[in-house]
Design a protein around this motif. Structure first.
Motif, PDB file in Angstrom:
ATOM      1  N   ASN A   1       0.831  -1.243   0.047  1.00  0.00           N
ATOM      2  CA  ASN A   1       0.046  -0.135  -0.024  1.00  0.00           C
ATOM      3  C   ASN A   1       1.015   1.245   0.064  1.00  0.00           C
ATOM      4  O   ASN A   1       2.095   1.249   0.243  1.00  0.00           O
ATOM      5  N   ARG A   2       0.272   2.392  -0.109  1.00  0.00           N
ATOM      6  CA  ARG A   2       1.083   3.735  -0.121  1.00  0.00           C
ATOM      7  C   ARG A   2       1.271   3.734   1.431  1.00  0.00           C
ATOM      8  O   ARG A   2       0.462   3.578   2.280  1.00  0.00           O
ATOM      9  N   PRO A   3       2.551   4.849   1.559  1.00  0.00           N
ATOM     10  CA  PRO A   3       2.762   5.394   2.856  1.00  0.00           C
ATOM     11  C   PRO A   3       1.562   6.139   3.622  1.00  0.00           C
ATOM     12  O   PRO A   3       1.320   6.053   4.786  1.00  0.00           O
ATOM     13  N   SER A   4       0.716   6.869   2.721  1.00  0.00           N
ATOM     14  CA  SER A   4      -0.114   7.637   3.123  1.00  0.00           C
ATOM     15  C   SER A   4      -1.325   6.689   3.770  1.00  0.00           C
ATOM     16  O   SER A   4      -2.445   7.330   4.713  1.00  0.00           O
ATOM     17  N   GLY A   5      -1.379   5.438   3.178  1.00  0.00           N
ATOM     18  CA  GLY A   5      -2.582   4.426   3.549  1.00  0.00           C
ATOM     19  C   GLY A   5      -3.686   4.838   2.888  1.00  0.00           C
ATOM     20  O   GLY A   5      -4.929   4.070   2.889  1.00  0.00           O
ATOM     21  N   VAL A   6      -3.574   5.749   1.974  1.00  0.00           N
ATOM     22  CA  VAL A   6      -4.823   6.007   1.092  1.00  0.00           C
ATOM     23  C   VAL A   6      -5.030   5.000  -0.147  1.00  0.00           C
ATOM     24  O   VAL A   6      -3.895   4.949  -0.827  1.00  0.00           O
ATOM     25  N   GLY A   7      -6.129   4.615  -0.606  1.00  0.00           N
ATOM     26  CA  GLY A   7      -6.374   3.844  -1.865  1.00  0.00           C
ATOM     27  C   GLY A   7      -6.319   2.324  -1.710  1.00  0.00           C
ATOM     28  O   GLY A   7      -5.991   1.910  -0.570  1.00  0.00           O
ATOM     29  N   ASN A   8      -6.595   1.729  -2.730  1.00  0.00           N
ATOM     30  CA  ASN A   8      -6.519   0.355  -2.688  1.00  0.00           C
ATOM     31  C   ASN A   8      -5.447  -0.244  -2.428  1.00  0.00           C
ATOM     32  O   ASN A   8      -4.212   0.229  -2.648  1.00  0.00           O
ATOM     33  N   TYR A   9      -5.100  -1.754  -1.880  1.00  0.00           N
ATOM     34  CA  TYR A   9      -4.023  -2.409  -1.668  1.00  0.00           C
ATOM     35  C   TYR A   9      -3.909  -3.500  -2.587  1.00  0.00           C
ATOM     36  O   TYR A   9      -4.913  -3.877  -3.112  1.00  0.00           O
ATOM     37  N   LEU A  10      -2.622  -3.822  -2.717  1.00  0.00           N
ATOM     38  CA  LEU A  10      -2.190  -4.821  -3.655  1.00  0.00           C
ATOM     39  C   LEU A  10      -1.940  -5.995  -2.752  1.00  0.00           C
ATOM     40  O   LEU A  10      -1.107  -6.009  -1.904  1.00  0.00           O
ATOM     41  N   VAL A  11      -2.563  -7.189  -2.925  1.00  0.00           N
ATOM     42  CA  VAL A  11      -2.221  -8.520  -1.967  1.00  0.00           C
ATOM     43  C   VAL A  11      -1.721  -9.600  -2.869  1.00  0.00           C
ATOM     44  O   VAL A  11      -2.434  -9.816  -3.938  1.00  0.00           O
ATOM     45  N   MET A  12      -0.619 -10.211  -2.583  1.00  0.00           N
ATOM     46  CA  MET A  12      -0.126 -11.438  -3.125  1.00  0.00           C
ATOM     47  C   MET A  12      -0.279 -12.519  -2.492  1.00  0.00           C
ATOM     48  O   MET A  12       0.067 -12.563  -1.060  1.00  0.00           O
ATOM     49  N   THR A  13      -0.840 -13.673  -2.911  1.00  0.00           N
ATOM     50  CA  THR A  13      -0.871 -14.812  -2.194  1.00  0.00           C
ATOM     51  C   THR A  13      -0.475 -16.114  -3.148  1.00  0.00           C
ATOM     52  O   THR A  13      -0.527 -16.051  -4.345  1.00  0.00           O
ATOM     53  N   PRO A  14      -0.141 -17.204  -2.405  1.00  0.00           N
ATOM     54  CA  PRO A  14       0.014 -18.317  -3.062  1.00  0.00           C
ATOM     55  C   PRO A  14      -1.073 -19.288  -3.588  1.00  0.00           C
ATOM     56  O   PRO A  14      -2.197 -19.333  -2.828  1.00  0.00           O
ATOM     57  N   ASP A  15      -1.185 -19.920  -4.872  1.00  0.00           N
ATOM     58  CA  ASP A  15      -2.262 -20.697  -5.092  1.00  0.00           C
ATOM     59  C   ASP A  15      -1.644 -22.056  -4.204  1.00  0.00           C
ATOM     60  O   ASP A  15      -0.972 -22.707  -4.957  1.00  0.00           O
ATOM     61  N   GLN A  16      -2.550 -22.424  -3.319  1.00  0.00           N
ATOM     62  CA  GLN A  16      -2.000 -23.318  -2.376  1.00  0.00           C
ATOM     63  C   GLN A  16      -2.190 -24.691  -3.167  1.00  0.00           C
ATOM     64  O   GLN A  16      -1.822 -25.804  -2.739  1.00  0.00           O
ATOM     65  N   LYS A  17      -3.211 -24.809  -4.089  1.00  0.00           N
ATOM     66  CA  LYS A  17      -3.209 -26.138  -4.816  1.00  0.00           C
ATOM     67  C   LYS A  17      -2.081 -26.422  -5.469  1.00  0.00           C
ATOM     68  O   LYS A  17      -1.862 -27.564  -5.946  1.00  0.00           O
ATOM     69  N   SER A  18      -1.308 -25.453  -5.850  1.00  0.00           N
ATOM     70  CA  SER A  18      -0.230 -25.644  -6.689  1.00  0.00           C
ATOM     71  C   SER A  18       0.883 -25.999  -6.046  1.00  0.00           C
ATOM     72  O   SER A  18       2.296 -26.349  -6.412  1.00  0.00           O
ATOM     73  N   GLY A  19       0.825 -25.943  -4.703  1.00  0.00           N
ATOM     74  CA  GLY A  19       2.005 -26.143  -3.740  1.00  0.00           C
ATOM     75  C   GLY A  19       2.924 -24.959  -3.436  1.00  0.00           C
ATOM     76  O   GLY A  19       3.971 -24.975  -2.830  1.00  0.00           O
ATOM     77  N   ALA A  20       2.368 -23.766  -4.060  1.00  0.00           N
ATOM     78  CA  ALA A  20       3.339 -22.559  -3.681  1.00  0.00           C
ATOM     79  C   ALA A  20       3.169 -22.040  -2.398  1.00  0.00           C
ATOM     80  O   ALA A  20       2.259 -22.427  -1.632  1.00  0.00           O
ATOM     81  N   GLY A  21       4.234 -21.296  -2.117  1.00  0.00           N
ATOM     82  CA  GLY A  21       4.221 -20.539  -0.751  1.00  0.00           C
ATOM     83  C   GLY A  21       5.883 -20.368  -0.500  1.00  0.00           C
ATOM     84  O   GLY A  21       6.716 -20.379  -1.354  1.00  0.00           O
TER      85      GLY A  21
END
Length: 395
Positions: free
Chosen positions: A241-261
């Motif tokens: 997110n931006r330092p100001s805290g304003v606006g949408n956040y970008l979230v990155m997650t693993p696809d657990q079915k693929s075994g990622a992490g």
């Protein structure tokens, strides 16, 4: 978690009760969240609409992909050089690139999308480096339908991809920007991949020239980002997110079915861990980059000797011709009722934190928040007397 704040934790003993709030579950179910209010909707959080039509454009360095949630640019190194969220208050690029960060445009560059491997062919004694940034002689960036595909195989360059074929695919699928990484053993024998590292230089950089009419601090607060990470195998996640805290956040997650992490994180510091001269500007407090690079590892059996991890270290073993694919997703954690808000009040009621929690819950990742309660002295019965705490010691 961000390595700068991370401590090696074994068992933590709390002398007072702590309230654990499974925030993702609460937000997704519309239940009250500490410090937040719910709305009349079923979830209390506005989720992104369906992604809509994907358009692709050939550029001078690669390809652009776009839908109503993301605009993504893939550059000449097979890297994500631009990652923008639709309807963003400040049109922030969430990743670094060679145009905006010329001091990082060294031969040792490690942009988002570049990969770092250490491998050991059958019978070999030592690990060998295989980096995509050393594989320009065989790199191919192409378009397959609406997907951008980057491939590497049999590089003739020292430190390049030699013993496997690496295929990266970027695609806008549903509400996700999907990043898949496939590795296939091209040797005639068993291949062990000890390290599989993902450099993730989000735009945590504070010395951009100010935009016209802006102060340097305003440009930094609106055009730079902060990332927050948790390394926990298939429950890992990163949000930006931006330092100001304003606006949408970008979230990155693993696809657990693929075994990622992720099981390990390496923070680059100059003069340590075998950093080379062309990697110096990617280290902390070098080249005007205060943070320096953080590399997140799917496998870490080779780098584990640095003793910076707190999880078991694994390797991937592939028989001749065998392959494995890991997938990660990026999502926009959004909560905008209408239009584009640019005010600090846009952060009221922690609504973006709720959106992040709901996103994690939908990805089947638990987001737990610990809320400290009163700390009581030994043998105290918890009676509020208002007296000096020293009167209760030894009760």
């Amino acid at each position: 978690m961000d390595k700068r704040w991370r401590t090696k934790v074994g068992t933590v003993l709390l002398t007072a009760a702590a309230a654990l709030s499974i925030v993702g579950y609460q937000a997704a179910q519309g239940q009250p969240v500490q410090g937040a209010t719910t709305t009349s909707s079923a979830t209390g959080v506005k989720q992104p609409a369906a992604s809509g039509q994907v358009t692709t454009t050939k550029t001078d360095k690669g390809y652009d992909m776009q839908n109503n949630l993301f605009k993504v640019s893939v550059g000449q190194y097979g890297e994500i050089s631009g990652l923008y969220l639709a309807n963003d208050a400040f049109k922030t690029n969430y990743v670094m690139n060679e145009t905006d960060n010329p001091k990082q445009a060294t031969p040792g560059h490690e942009w988002v999308g570049e990969l770092m491997f250490r491998t050991k062919p059958s019978g070999a004694k030592d690990w060998q480096k295989e980096y995509t940034n050393k594989s320009g002689d065989v790199r191919k960036v192409s378009l397959d339908g609406n997907r951008v595909v980057v491939t590497y195989t049999k590089s003739g360059t020292a430190g390049g991809i030699k013993s496997m074929t690496v295929t990266e695919t970027y695609a806008l699928v549903g509400d996700n920007l999907q990043w898949s990484i496939k590795v296939q053993n091209t040797t005639a024998n068993t291949l062990t991949i000890g390290d599989m590292g993902l450099p993730l230089p989000f735009r945590e950089y504070w010395t951009y020239p100010p935009k016209e009419g802006e102060s340097p601090s305003q440009t930094a607060y609106e055009g730079s980002t902060l990332f927050h990470s948790f390394v926990g195998q298939d429950a890992s996640y990163i949000y930006v997110n931006r330092p100001s805290g304003v606006g949408n956040y970008l979230v990155m997650t693993p696809d657990q079915k693929s075994g990622a992490g992720f099981e390990y994180q390496d923070h680059w510091i100059d003069g340590t861990n075998g950093r080379t001269a062309d990697e110096k500007n990617w280290c902390m407090d070098q080249g005007d980059w205060a943070n320096g690079l953080n590399v997140f590892y799917i496998h870490s059996a080779a780098i584990k000797n640095q003793n910076e991890g707190y999880l078991p270290n694994t390797a991937l073993t592939l028989k001749a011709g065998e392959s494995k694919t890991y997938t990660f997703n990026f999502n926009a954690a959004e909560d905008k009722k209408s239009g584009q808000s640019t005010a600090i009040a846009d952060q009221d009621h922690l609504k973006y934190d709720k959106s992040v929690a709901a996103t994690l819950y939908q990805k089947k990742i638990m987001d737990a928040v610990s809320v400290p309660s009163m700390v009581l002295t030994k043998n105290d019965q918890g009676v509020a007397t208002g007296k000096n705490v020293s009167a209760h010691v030894g009760g």
